[in-house]
Design a protein around this motif. Sequence first.
Motif, mmCIF file in Angstrom:
data_model
loop_
_atom_site.group_PDB
_atom_site.id
_atom_site.type_symbol
_atom_site.label_atom_id
_atom_site.label_comp_id
_atom_site.label_asym_id
_atom_site.label_seq_id
_atom_site.Cartn_x
_atom_site.Cartn_y
_atom_site.Cartn_z
ATOM 1 N N GLY A 1 11.665 30.754 32.527
ATOM 2 C CA GLY A 1 10.743 30.210 31.416
ATOM 3 C C GLY A 1 11.133 30.773 30.101
ATOM 4 N N THR A 2 13.309 31.526 29.759
ATOM 5 C CA THR A 2 13.290 31.260 28.757
ATOM 6 C C THR A 2 13.886 29.990 28.355
ATOM 7 O OG1 THR A 2 14.176 33.183 29.340
ATOM 8 C CG2 THR A 2 15.242 32.609 27.670
ATOM 9 N N MET A 3 14.273 28.938 29.146
ATOM 10 C CA MET A 3 14.520 27.761 28.391
ATOM 11 C C MET A 3 12.874 27.267 27.406
ATOM 12 S SD MET A 3 17.335 27.524 28.899
ATOM 13 C CE MET A 3 17.550 25.877 28.524
ATOM 14 N N LEU A 4 11.728 27.449 28.237
ATOM 15 C CA LEU A 4 10.950 27.198 27.762
ATOM 16 C C LEU A 4 10.456 27.330 26.453
ATOM 17 C CD1 LEU A 4 8.910 25.437 28.386
ATOM 18 C CD2 LEU A 4 6.960 26.791 29.689
ATOM 19 N N VAL A 5 10.724 28.468 26.096
ATOM 20 C CA VAL A 5 10.731 29.625 25.069
ATOM 21 C C VAL A 5 11.774 29.217 24.260
ATOM 22 C CG1 VAL A 5 11.075 32.054 24.010
ATOM 23 C CG2 VAL A 5 10.148 31.938 25.726
ATOM 24 N N LEU A 6 12.580 28.865 24.345
ATOM 25 C CA LEU A 6 13.919 28.174 23.506
ATOM 26 C C LEU A 6 13.484 26.836 22.617
ATOM 27 C CD1 LEU A 6 17.772 28.129 23.429
ATOM 28 C CD2 LEU A 6 16.426 25.898 23.991
ATOM 29 N N THR A 7 13.419 26.358 23.989
ATOM 30 C CA THR A 7 12.381 24.964 23.481
ATOM 31 C C THR A 7 10.356 24.407 22.949
ATOM 32 O OG1 THR A 7 11.287 24.165 25.164
ATOM 33 C CG2 THR A 7 13.356 23.378 25.674
#
Length: 386
Positions: free
Chosen positions: A271-277
């Motif tokens: 889910g970290t990648m969703l925070v980034l995007t």
Amino acid sequence: MPYRSDATPARNPGIDTLRGLSILLVVLHHLGLRLPLKASLLGDVVPARVLAALNWNGYEAVFVFFVISGFLIARHSITRWGSLARIDAAAFYVRRGARILPCLVLVVLVLSLLHLAGAADYVIAREGQSLPRAIVAAFGLHLNWYEGRTGYLPGGWDVLWSLSIEETFYLGFPLACLVVRGERLLLVLLAAFALTLPMTRAALHGNEIWQEKAYLPGMAAIACGVLAAIVSARWTARSPWFARRLVFTGALALASVLLVEGWWWSWLGNGTMLVLTGAVACILVGLDGTEGMPGARGLSWLRSFGRLSYEIYLGHMFVVFAVVAASKAIATPAEWSFLWYVPGVGLSWLLGAVVARAWSLPCERWLRRRFARSARRPAAPALAVD
């Protein structure tokens, strides 16, 4: 986002800065894999977290690129055709091909010649790989899949994995817009696609290369950018105050992912990648609503990296290999290896600038003139008045 009178979007300095930061992180990452900052004198004086952020955020930077790409291409398409439902697919493909192909053809040609010459760092020697298949994979937009099956290609080829994802998305993008047509339905579908990023990454955990380079996670990031572009284009009531707060909030979230990514991963995992995007999308929407928020002083060099990001991305590995070879040739002690970052970054920019000026931009202009359909009919002759 400001626009010129011919409806061609003017450059937004804030977005160029963000894109410049992303390509800089990619260059630093590939230098860091070979000349890690932690092993140099900087490891004794600079916090390890800062050095890690500089050296190990190349993958995250590519996802920042994905979001920016989706945003800019969709935003420009809305401006050019009024809405994505009226997109001219043929004209869209001509514009994408004119931008992508000249540099791609040049890079693949040079890489092929270096392989045939037996140049160190450029020979494709892994079992199951060959030069013809690498060329087919690069132009067939499946180099990411090819690496997932056979292993990493030499670094100059490896960077093409993101291009395979991006251009595959754009092959289907105008067709999807014309089929869906309804903007609300398109928003829902894009949001649903963007939210799949953590799940698609988690589902691919069995193959490290494919997990990083699979189509769906990267396309989800591009979809996030397209979603942000539609929202930004239709959200005309936002205030400059709110737009600036949106930029600040997104920048804070992005910085936290880049600097303390380990904490995010321990809490959210993929889910970290969703925070980034999501953070990048907030920045872009905010910048788009600030009438081209003036670029910060002293960052013009970073904005120039952003303007040349495509050329730098495809060509920087030539510089990285040359710099590393020079470092080894003069037996640079590990503690002084950080000094090679200056020529590494500077020459990457210079190579990108030369390629853009002498090759990619002239080719792009010629291809657009040669293959673009005539969207404007000749004006009817004026009636004579007696």
